[in-house]
Design an enzyme around this catalytic site. Sequence first.
Site, PDB file in Angstrom:
ATOM      1  N   ASN A  74     -19.247  35.405 -64.886  1.00  0.00           N
ATOM      2  CA  ASN A  74     -20.607  34.932 -64.626  1.00  0.00           C
ATOM      3  C   ASN A  74     -20.719  33.407 -64.534  1.00  0.00           C
ATOM      4  OD1 ASN A  74     -20.312  34.377 -67.300  1.00  0.00           O
ATOM      5  ND2 ASN A  74     -21.978  35.669 -68.026  1.00  0.00           N
ATOM      6  N   PHE A  90     -15.831  44.212 -75.204  1.00  0.00           N
ATOM      7  CA  PHE A  90     -15.367  43.396 -74.076  1.00  0.00           C
ATOM      8  C   PHE A  90     -14.558  42.178 -74.503  1.00  0.00           C
ATOM      9  CE2 PHE A  90     -19.764  41.999 -75.041  1.00  0.00           C
ATOM     10  CZ  PHE A  90     -19.561  40.638 -75.274  1.00  0.00           C
ATOM     11  N   ARG A  94     -26.337  31.866 -62.151  1.00  0.00           N
ATOM     12  CA  ARG A  94     -25.628  33.149 -62.198  1.00  0.00           C
ATOM     13  C   ARG A  94     -26.087  34.082 -61.078  1.00  0.00           C
ATOM     14  NH1 ARG A  94     -25.623  33.696 -68.817  1.00  0.00           N
ATOM     15  NH2 ARG A  94     -23.496  32.950 -69.171  1.00  0.00           N
ATOM     16  N   THR A 123     -27.219  36.844 -68.690  1.00  0.00           N
ATOM     17  CA  THR A 123     -25.765  37.076 -68.739  1.00  0.00           C
ATOM     18  C   THR A 123     -25.314  37.956 -67.570  1.00  0.00           C
ATOM     19  OG1 THR A 123     -25.974  37.040 -71.149  1.00  0.00           O
ATOM     20  CG2 THR A 123     -23.902  37.884 -70.257  1.00  0.00           C
ATOM     21  N   TYR A 142     -15.048  32.091 -78.930  1.00  0.00           N
ATOM     22  CA  TYR A 142     -15.854  33.315 -78.837  1.00  0.00           C
ATOM     23  C   TYR A 142     -15.736  34.196 -80.076  1.00  0.00           C
ATOM     24  CZ  TYR A 142     -17.302  32.615 -73.963  1.00  0.00           C
ATOM     25  OH  TYR A 142     -17.884  32.154 -72.813  1.00  0.00           O
ATOM     26  N   ARG A 165     -30.330  27.424 -70.520  1.00  0.00           N
ATOM     27  CA  ARG A 165     -30.270  28.898 -70.440  1.00  0.00           C
ATOM     28  C   ARG A 165     -31.172  29.402 -69.296  1.00  0.00           C
ATOM     29  NH1 ARG A 165     -26.382  31.619 -73.706  1.00  0.00           N
ATOM     30  NH2 ARG A 165     -27.589  33.418 -73.033  1.00  0.00           N
ATOM     31  N   LYS A 181     -16.768  28.190 -65.824  1.00  0.00           N
ATOM     32  CA  LYS A 181     -15.720  29.130 -66.211  1.00  0.00           C
ATOM     33  C   LYS A 181     -14.657  29.263 -65.108  1.00  0.00           C
ATOM     34  CE  LYS A 181     -18.699  31.881 -69.310  1.00  0.00           C
ATOM     35  NZ  LYS A 181     -19.213  33.261 -69.571  1.00  0.00           N
TER      36      LYS A 181
HETATM   37  P1  IDP Z   1     -24.049  34.454 -72.650  1.00  0.00           P
HETATM   38  O1  IDP Z   1     -22.835  33.819 -71.992  1.00  0.00           O
HETATM   39  O2  IDP Z   1     -25.152  34.715 -71.646  1.00  0.00           O
HETATM   40  O3  IDP Z   1     -24.535  33.716 -73.874  1.00  0.00           O
HETATM   41  P2  IDP Z   1     -22.913  36.422 -74.470  1.00  0.00           P
HETATM   42  O4  IDP Z   1     -23.596  37.686 -74.884  1.00  0.00           O
HETATM   43  O5  IDP Z   1     -22.830  35.307 -75.472  1.00  0.00           O
HETATM   44  O6  IDP Z   1     -23.590  35.930 -73.118  1.00  0.00           O
HETATM   45  O7  IDP Z   1     -21.444  36.832 -74.016  1.00  0.00           O
HETATM   46  C1  IDP Z   1     -20.445  35.840 -73.804  1.00  0.00           C
HETATM   47  C2  IDP Z   1     -19.713  36.150 -72.515  1.00  0.00           C
HETATM   48  O8  IDP Z   1     -19.023  37.404 -72.653  1.00  0.00           O
HETATM   49  C3  IDP Z   1     -20.600  36.354 -71.287  1.00  0.00           C
HETATM   50  O9  IDP Z   1     -21.022  35.159 -70.685  1.00  0.00           O
HETATM   51  C4  IDP Z   1     -19.706  37.176 -70.391  1.00  0.00           C
HETATM   52  O10 IDP Z   1     -18.700  36.374 -69.762  1.00  0.00           O
HETATM   53  C5  IDP Z   1     -19.035  38.095 -71.407  1.00  0.00           C
HETATM   54  N1  IDP Z   1     -19.807  39.350 -71.593  1.00  0.00           N
HETATM   55  C6  IDP Z   1     -20.964  39.515 -72.263  1.00  0.00           C
HETATM   56  N2  IDP Z   1     -21.380  40.791 -72.257  1.00  0.00           N
HETATM   57  C7  IDP Z   1     -20.423  41.469 -71.563  1.00  0.00           C
HETATM   58  C8  IDP Z   1     -20.284  42.865 -71.200  1.00  0.00           C
HETATM   59  O11 IDP Z   1     -21.094  43.735 -71.520  1.00  0.00           O
HETATM   60  N3  IDP Z   1     -19.166  43.165 -70.468  1.00  0.00           N
HETATM   61  C9  IDP Z   1     -18.221  42.244 -70.095  1.00  0.00           C
HETATM   62  N4  IDP Z   1     -18.329  40.934 -70.425  1.00  0.00           N
HETATM   63  C10 IDP Z   1     -19.420  40.550 -71.143  1.00  0.00           C
HETATM   64 MG    MG Z   2     -23.601  33.414 -75.699  1.00  0.00          MG
END
Ligand code: IDP
Ligand code: MG
Length: 143
Positions: A113, A58, A103, A92, A50, A86, A10
């Site tokens: 992240n 968010f 991460r 996350t 997304y 993963r 990213k």
């Molecule tokens: P993942 O990347 O671990 O699969 P997802 O829930 O699919 O997590 O969320 C996609 C991306 O959105 C995350 O990697 C992160 O960059 C962002 N994100 C997820 N949850 C939050 C949050 O609670 N606050 C801010 N950004 C978030």
């Molecule tokens: Mg995801």
Amino acid sequence: MNNKTLAILKPDCVKKNLIGKVITQIQSAGFKVSALKMVKLTEDSAKGFYEIHKERPFFNDLIAYMTSGPCVPIALEKENAVEDFRKLIGATDPTKAAEGTIRKLYADSIQENIVHGSDSDENAAKEILHFFSRKELLDINGF
Ligand code: IDP
Ligand code: MG
């Protein structure tokens, strides 16, 4: 098919000059790089990628972050790729990620992240095609 996944290094990973370190960790874990490029996502492209999160609070911040600079999508191959990747990247939220995960090592926040990993074989196939055309994949190595 359970041997492919999509990673994205990213914009924070690129800005922090961590491309090499993160790819080394990915390859050391046994993943083969099948396709790779550097792109700056447009707003439309990031929103499409997304889409599943579009109702989340968010979402707008996520799109701003993902379009803030170049990122590096990588199609990866390995047995059990989705699940193993993963595990390699960790939770996350980096404060909840296991020791030694990408991460945990490098991420600053739940948003910034460092790396994306597909969450299912079905999404991996869709996400690889978000960044790489069928022709590109075929030209590279008969993907
Ligand atoms: P993942 O990347 O671990 O699969 P997802 O829930 O699919 O997590 O969320 C996609 C991306 O959105 C995350 O990697 C992160 O960059 C962002 N994100 C997820 N949850 C939050 C949050 O609670 N606050 C801010 N950004 C978030
Ligand atoms: Mg995801």
